[in-house]
Design a protein around this motif. Sequence first.
Motif: not given
Length: 722
Positions: A91-100, A161-168, A42-49
């Motif tokens: 369980t492991v979680v790997f998140v790659t986010a479009d941020i610096g 928005p970063l927190v919400n988007g990653i968590v979402k 599943s992929l999501i835009m940041f909680h506020r896209t």
Amino acid sequence: MLLRFLLNATSSTARLLLCRKPVSQVSSFSLGVFGLIVFMVSLIMFHRTNCCFVNALLYLQMGYANPQQKAAGIHTRLYSRAFIIDDGNRTVVFVTADIGMVSQRLRLEVLRALKEKYGNLYRQDNVVLSGTHTHCGLAGYFQYTLFMITSNGYIKSSIQPLVNGIVKSIDIAHSNKRPGRIYRNKGELDDSSINRSPHSYLNNPEDERNRYKWNTDKQVLVLKFTDLDGDGIGMISWFAVHAVSMNYTNRMVSSDNMGYASYLLEKDKNHGALPGQGSFVAGFSSSNLGDVTPNTRGPHCVNSGLPCDYLNSSCPVGGTKECKAFGPGEDMFDSTKIIGHSIYMKAKELYANAVEEVTGPIHAAHQWVNMTDVTVQINETHTVSTCKPALGHSFAAGTTDGGGDLNFTQGAVEGDPFWDGIRDALLGPPSNQTKECHHPKPILFSTGEMNWPLPWHPQIVDVQIVTIGSVAVIAVPGEMTTMSGRRLRKAVKEELESENTFKDTEVVIAGLSNIYTHYITTYEEYQVQRYEGASTIYGPHTLTAYLHKYRSLARAIAQDRVSELPAGPEPPFFTKNLFNLMAAAAVDKKPDNSSFGDVLEQVYPVYRQGDVVSVTFVAGNPRHSGDIRDTTFVTVEVYDNRTETWEVVYTDASWETRFHWLKGSNQQSNATIEWHIPPTAAHGTYRIQHFGHYKQMKGLRPIITKYQGSSDVFRVTDSFYY
């Protein structure tokens, strides 16, 4: 670079879950040798896209630290891509986010939110947060003073928005499970990166350099995820290159070359779907990119066309500011496209040919480390230690990807009395102990001795390794250079395989993870004191300390003794003295006898493939649009004669569109939308729509009102004569 601000301020068996929104589909994993692998994508835009744009308008962008680089448009949107792997035991979680980069504050906020939702399921030891290192995302999500100064403060409307988007994204991954398989493959991509500090690299031992063909890592590693029927449902790829194809003159939010690679692969696999709305998720993650640039034509003096000075990357006239590296394209958009396309093509090839299945249990090891106080025994008689954080003079010179404005140069091993005098007067001199510890770095900012209003740099740093079967992911809290990364991968591989628990282990570095601590060079590279060495904040033995700590984690995994690792000192979560220098957006005004959404500059009636459609609207400040994750500022729509309806074919998340916001006089603003018509665009009747909000005052109360506008209808055809 950052100095501008400082001076201005002072003068998988695994259950895999991947995530994507708005369409979140589950894909599963297979029975492997070690048991059932459950897999979801599943992929999501940041909680506020639109968060990075809305919060970045008149906000600084994170990466180049250029005070003029205030975002005023959208090139591409920014996404969080979450992958959760569960073997039934771990369980492991790997998140790659479009941020610096991932900041400590962002990680702590995400972990708090996950704990509130899931208890102890997702923790600091099994959650990896990694940034793609785009330099065109939002800033304002740091809690240390240096980063707050260069980001206009700690800005809640940026970090939330970063927190919400990653968590979402993790939420969606968590709620969708399905059996499937993981495969791995690797190859080389040799036309998309060069070393931007070759002089430093050459200071590494010759026999070590002779083991490698290139002075950058060309390896691309791909993990392929399929369901039990073999249908592909997701991919993670790692490749070491800076996401700086979009240069520091850009004022649009952009996911840069890595984001474009994701865009292309997801578009290819999710045929006909709009960005962010397909079931296939393609995560392109950063690696040991510290000295690696996508600007493959190398540095030249802009004012003469001649090569820059090899040692200090400066020009006879204009200094470092005139020395700039250029990508392979005609401009930064073309370079982003070329580099991103190359990364995409290699990943697609490796994905298609991946047949080596990943099997084995999951492990996760993590510690917090006080990086200002690590001592390592390097032989029977000698120990070395890390230092309190400090930045050297060459830090202020910047790099060939974005040089500084002042008369600093890379490779400085002596201070400058003029700048040192200003520093001493404003901030105080570094202590003799710190100067000695960091030698030969001439210290410009002794950030480890600066604590007002909050510490300027972190002391407590995350070190973390997760293993998914035979693949080990090292979460590195900064930008490792090529050789630093090679040494770290070798060390971790040796430890993992020392107990015969692991065989044929593939070790990869996930850069910009969990907390940002600038650069990590080798001891030898540090001696040269180019930008990367000057930005290695814990001193010349930083890499030695990390090798020691990551070896310890790997050994604990190999011996199945992770539970015996001490957690280490917890990092701070500051609640006082955080500051925000961003003012609220003003009310919106419009020209007389007009309405928001009215067209100021209209489209032409006919265009051909390859043309650029442009339309300008009376607009409100996009910061007033708030949470628009399920909507867009822009649509390009084609008329369907069969259904007599308009179909959206592009949004502001599409590569083919550009959304420019221009703040004019008297609190009036315009929005110009461009559609770069691709060669594949169908002939037909089109229109462009703009959606937004404007703010007005009713008494003392602000009122936010929606508006929309539409261009005239136009045609796309092969010829202007039809």
